[in-house]
Design an enzyme around this catalytic site. Structure first.
Site, mmCIF file in Angstrom:
data_model
loop_
_atom_site.group_PDB
_atom_site.id
_atom_site.type_symbol
_atom_site.label_atom_id
_atom_site.label_comp_id
_atom_site.label_asym_id
_atom_site.label_seq_id
_atom_site.Cartn_x
_atom_site.Cartn_y
_atom_site.Cartn_z
ATOM 1 N N LYS A 103 97.703 -17.079 -59.757
ATOM 2 C CA LYS A 103 98.747 -17.657 -60.562
ATOM 3 C C LYS A 103 98.388 -17.641 -62.052
ATOM 4 O O LYS A 103 99.256 -17.675 -62.915
ATOM 5 C CB LYS A 103 98.964 -19.138 -60.164
ATOM 6 N N GLY A 104 97.101 -17.671 -62.325
ATOM 7 C CA GLY A 104 96.624 -17.937 -63.684
ATOM 8 C C GLY A 104 97.206 -17.052 -64.769
ATOM 9 O O GLY A 104 97.382 -17.492 -65.900
ATOM 10 N N GLU B 130 95.036 -10.044 -66.100
ATOM 11 C CA GLU B 130 94.318 -11.252 -65.688
ATOM 12 C C GLU B 130 94.282 -12.239 -66.844
ATOM 13 O O GLU B 130 94.208 -11.839 -68.006
ATOM 14 C CB GLU B 130 92.867 -10.905 -65.330
ATOM 15 N N ASP B 131 94.282 -13.508 -66.511
ATOM 16 C CA ASP B 131 94.069 -14.508 -67.555
ATOM 17 C C ASP B 131 92.598 -14.545 -67.956
ATOM 18 O O ASP B 131 92.274 -14.601 -69.132
ATOM 19 C CB ASP B 131 94.545 -15.898 -67.104
ATOM 20 N N ASP C 9 85.718 -13.844 -64.871
ATOM 21 C CA ASP C 9 84.566 -14.752 -64.849
ATOM 22 C C ASP C 9 83.418 -14.048 -64.101
ATOM 23 O O ASP C 9 82.691 -13.262 -64.695
ATOM 24 C CB ASP C 9 85.024 -16.051 -64.181
ATOM 25 N N PHE D 5 84.299 -24.724 -69.646
ATOM 26 C CA PHE D 5 85.384 -24.789 -68.655
ATOM 27 C C PHE D 5 86.692 -24.922 -69.415
ATOM 28 O O PHE D 5 86.900 -25.880 -70.161
ATOM 29 C CB PHE D 5 85.162 -25.981 -67.718
ATOM 30 N N ASP E 274 94.119 -23.401 -64.804
ATOM 31 C CA ASP E 274 94.273 -24.742 -64.239
ATOM 32 C C ASP E 274 92.956 -25.458 -63.978
ATOM 33 O O ASP E 274 91.893 -24.842 -63.911
ATOM 34 C CB ASP E 274 95.016 -24.667 -62.910
ATOM 35 N N ARG F 77 98.236 -25.930 -66.395
ATOM 36 C CA ARG F 77 98.665 -24.536 -66.589
ATOM 37 C C ARG F 77 99.759 -24.422 -67.646
ATOM 38 O O ARG F 77 99.922 -23.400 -68.277
ATOM 39 C CB ARG F 77 99.212 -23.955 -65.279
HETATM 40 C C1 PRP Z 1 90.955 -17.279 -61.548
HETATM 41 C C2 PRP Z 1 91.504 -16.277 -62.555
HETATM 42 C C3 PRP Z 1 91.072 -14.956 -62.001
HETATM 43 C C4 PRP Z 1 89.777 -15.307 -61.293
HETATM 44 C C5 PRP Z 1 88.639 -14.875 -62.145
HETATM 45 O O1 PRP Z 1 91.835 -17.372 -60.502
HETATM 46 O O2 PRP Z 1 92.895 -16.364 -62.656
HETATM 47 O O3 PRP Z 1 91.994 -14.422 -61.100
HETATM 48 O O4 PRP Z 1 89.733 -16.706 -61.109
HETATM 49 O O5 PRP Z 1 87.422 -15.234 -61.567
HETATM 50 P P1 PRP Z 1 86.335 -14.191 -61.087
HETATM 51 O O6 PRP Z 1 86.125 -13.205 -62.188
HETATM 52 O O7 PRP Z 1 85.141 -15.085 -60.877
HETATM 53 O O8 PRP Z 1 86.793 -13.561 -59.821
HETATM 54 P P2 PRP Z 1 91.776 -18.591 -59.443
HETATM 55 O O9 PRP Z 1 90.991 -18.141 -58.245
HETATM 56 O O10 PRP Z 1 91.303 -19.825 -60.125
HETATM 57 O O11 PRP Z 1 93.277 -18.700 -58.990
HETATM 58 P P3 PRP Z 1 94.588 -18.954 -59.891
HETATM 59 O O12 PRP Z 1 94.764 -17.717 -60.752
HETATM 60 O O13 PRP Z 1 95.668 -19.106 -58.889
HETATM 61 O O14 PRP Z 1 94.347 -20.191 -60.726
#
Ligand code: PRP
Length: 179
Positions: A42-43, A98-99, A102, A151, A158, A164
């Site tokens: 969703k991010g 992607e937002d 990480d 963070f 979120d 969000r």
């Molecule tokens: C977050 C973000 C990326 C992912 C990045 O999503 O939106 O998709 O984590 O992390 P990584 O590089 O460690 O894989 P999240 O799993 O929090 O879900 P969301 O987008 O629904 O908030």
């Protein structure tokens, strides 16, 4: 974990300016090409919505959602689709949006999956490239901002599904356990 305070990292104006620049970079690269722009829910929803308004190659738009298993605040190596792409990718350029990147596991999984669908090229636009916890090497083709750590919430990101909707990106100041 409880959020005690929010400190502005990038305000709405800074984000809008950077997103506009990224849109122009993307337009230059894909001029005249068939492009599918894929939002990772969703991010990325807010970044995606703003970014695509700058694109002029009349792209197809699609959405994916993935689930990861393991610790709640860091993606581990087990990632799977909960919503797959619907648009055929064969012979088309694919831009993943992607937002935040990480650990890199999410993008690594998606690149492998989408490459197997016959995409002509695969690139990544990420608003925030956070390198502190990178576990898998990921090439961010279009990066909005590089952040060392912390963070962050807002502009799609979120904490427990909240924050969000905030128009800017904030660093969350966490209340210590038992406080
Ligand atoms: C977050 C973000 C990326 C992912 C990045 O999503 O939106 O998709 O984590 O992390 P990584 O590089 O460690 O894989 P999240 O799993 O929090 O879900 P969301 O987008 O629904 O908030």
């Amino acid at each position: 974990m409880k959020i005690k305070d929010l400190k502005v990292v990038y305000d709405a104006q800074a984000i809008a300016a950077r997103v506009a620049e990224m849109g122009q970079e993307i337009n230059r690269l894909y001029a005249g090409e068939d492009v599918v722009v894929v939002c990772v829910l969703k991010g990325a929803f807010m970044f995606f919505a703003d970014l695509v308004r700058h694109l002029d190659m009349r792209p197809e738009l699609d959405f994916v959602r993935v689930a990861s298993y393991g610790a709640s605040t860091a993606t581990c190596g087990t990632v799977s689709f909960t919503k797959d792409v619907e648009v055929p990718l064969q012979g088309k350029h694919v831009l993943l949006v992607e937002d935040i990147v990480d650990t890199g596991h999410t993008v690594d999984f998606l690149f492998r999956q989408l490459a197997a669908r016959g995409a002509k090229s695969l690139r990544l636009a990420a608003l925030v490239d956070k390198q502190e916890r990178r576990a898998v090497p990921v090439r961010v083709d279009f990066a909005g901002f590089a952040l060392p750590g912390g963070f962050i919430v807002g502009y799609g990101l979120d904490y427990a599904e909240r924050y969000r909707e905030l128009p800017g990106i904030y660093e969350a100041v966490i209340e210590p356990e038992g406080a």
